[in-house]
Design a protein around this motif. Structure first.
Motif, PDB file in Angstrom:
ATOM      1  N   ALA A 259       0.926  -1.148   0.076  1.00 45.00           N
ATOM      2  CA  ALA A 259       0.127   0.059  -0.044  1.00 45.00           C
ATOM      3  C   ALA A 259       0.842   1.269  -0.121  1.00 45.00           C
ATOM      4  O   ALA A 259       0.483   2.335  -0.684  1.00 45.00           O
ATOM      5  N   LEU A 269      -6.667   4.118  -3.532  1.00 45.78           N
ATOM      6  CA  LEU A 269      -6.655   2.632  -3.034  1.00 45.78           C
ATOM      7  C   LEU A 269      -7.712   2.098  -2.861  1.00 45.78           C
ATOM      8  O   LEU A 269      -9.068   2.664  -2.243  1.00 45.78           O
ATOM      9  N   VAL A 271      -8.893  -1.424  -0.566  1.00 48.99           N
ATOM     10  CA  VAL A 271      -8.407  -2.285   0.375  1.00 48.99           C
ATOM     11  C   VAL A 271      -9.252  -2.733   1.424  1.00 48.99           C
ATOM     12  O   VAL A 271     -10.452  -2.221   1.380  1.00 48.99           O
ATOM     13  N   PRO A 277      -2.636  -3.240   5.332  1.00 51.30           N
ATOM     14  CA  PRO A 277      -3.209  -2.050   4.425  1.00 51.30           C
ATOM     15  C   PRO A 277      -4.004  -1.285   5.331  1.00 51.30           C
ATOM     16  O   PRO A 277      -4.217  -0.066   4.914  1.00 51.30           O
ATOM     17  N   ALA A 286      -8.316   6.284   0.545  1.00 48.53           N
ATOM     18  CA  ALA A 286      -8.570   4.814   0.146  1.00 48.53           C
ATOM     19  C   ALA A 286     -10.027   4.439   0.481  1.00 48.53           C
ATOM     20  O   ALA A 286     -10.532   5.095   1.400  1.00 48.53           O
TER      21      ALA A 286
END
Length: 356
Positions: A259, A269, A271, A277, A286
């Motif tokens: 990450a 991102l 995740v 992460p 994210a």
């Protein structure tokens, strides 16, 4: 470097032959523990002085420290691991090697193993690679706990502006192809977003490759999903630069290094909010997913990809936030400064206690 003395012992022969078993169990740690503890006790009896002891490895929380309860300020870590498989995914891991099931003993040992418990209880500071480690050690009274990843970055490239990128939106996964890292769940999610202009690059190799190939063929995704296999570290920057979104739904990932790499290339991102992460990223950079079953995870990944694909401004903002976040949290220079401060705190506390 000067003023450094290295004491080392050879691993007993034959112990490292089975690589995966050795990686999990580290049978050579037992003779190391005995030799290191004897050496420390002998050195103290000879009058040698140590300001602090730091045991940074092994990362797994199943190894007692040979420096525990010797009257020296002790730091253990960064440590991590011990994450369990979500119940909904257990059937998918039935083919794992028998010795992988030994990791289930970790929690029992943290509760009952006197050497292991004494190591963590007596440590002046325990470093955890992510916030979940505190929960793993909840049954052990700790003197001090700090979150610090076991990995870091020497530097980060210049920020990347993707605001003028044309379609298709390019997704990238980088990691070993093993069940726990979720590559097959991303492939299944691609079947749910056929209406979107997206393509997926999977970079990595491992025992899940055949299952990924089967899914790609079965779902007729060959024109939208590419398996690149293993790539040298030097090749990864170009792949990251060409990508628009980093997708890594690993549900049992202890650390968050991959990450960090993605954030260094200004990538938003997707995740799983579990393990390394989830701890390494912020909600500003994210989309963090919960994990229950494979079907639910594939649906959630698809929804997250859709959200970022249709909203380029959101992708750009999250990518910029990822770059800022990694610069503030992951550079080795900042980590070393923080480590120096922890050393100074513990040494000063020890000296004050000795003066009383």
């Amino acid at each position: 470097m000067t003023g450094i003395r290295v004491i080392e012992w050879r691993e007993p022969p034959l112990l490292g032959r089975a690589e995966r078993l050795n990686s999990l169990m580290k049978p050579g740690y037992v003779p190391f523990y005995i030799r290191a503890r004897r050496w420390l006790i002998s050195a103290l009896e000879r009058g040698e002085r140590f300001d602090i002891v730091h045991q940074p490895v092994p990362v797994a929380m199943r190894y007692p420290s040979p420096a525990a309860k010797l009257g020296l300020p002790l730091i253990i870590g960064p440590v991590g691991g011990g994450l369990s498989t979500p119940a909904g995914f257990a059937a998918d891991e039935a083919s794992s090697p028998w010795f992988m099931k030994l990791r289930h003993l970790d929690r029992m040992r943290l509760r009952w193993d006197p050497l292991l418990r004494a190591s963590f209880q007596s440590a002046d500071c325990v470093l955890g690679i992510a916030s979940y480690v505190r929960e793993q050690l909840a049954g052990v009274p700790l003197q001090r706990f700090e979150v610090m990843s076991e990995t870091g970055l020497d530097g980060i490239p210049a920020p990347i502006d993707r605001s003028a990128r044309p379609n298709p939106v390019k997704l990238i996964y980088v990691g070993r192809l093993v069940r726990t890292k979720g590559a097959r769940d991303i492939i299944r999610s691609m079947n749910l977003i056929r209406d979107l202009p997206v393509e997926l690059d999977i970079v990595g190799e491992g025992p899940e490759r055949s299952e990924c190939e089967r899914l790609i063929a079965e779902l007729h995704l060959g024109d939208r999903v590419r398996l690149h296999g293993w790539r040298r570290k030097e090749e990864l920057p170009e792949l990251y630069r060409k990508a628009d979104i980093f997708v890594f739904p690993s549900y049992r990932e202890p650390g968050g290094n991959v990450a960090l790499e993605a954030m260094a290339f200004s990538l938003p991102l997707i995740v799983v909010d579990r393990g390394g992460p989830g701890s390494a990223v912020s909600s500003g950079c994210a989309i963090k997913l919960q994990v229950t079953t494979p079907d639910a995870l594939a649906i959630d990944i698809a929804a997250a990809i859709r959200k970022l694909t249709v909203d380029q401004d959101l992708r750009n903002r999250m990518g910029a936030a990822a770059y800022a976040h990694v610069g503030q949290t992951a550079l080795w220079s900042a980590k070393l400064d923080r480590m120096d401060a922890i050393y100074a705190d513990l040494i000063n506390a020890s000296q004050r206690a000795g003066a009383l």
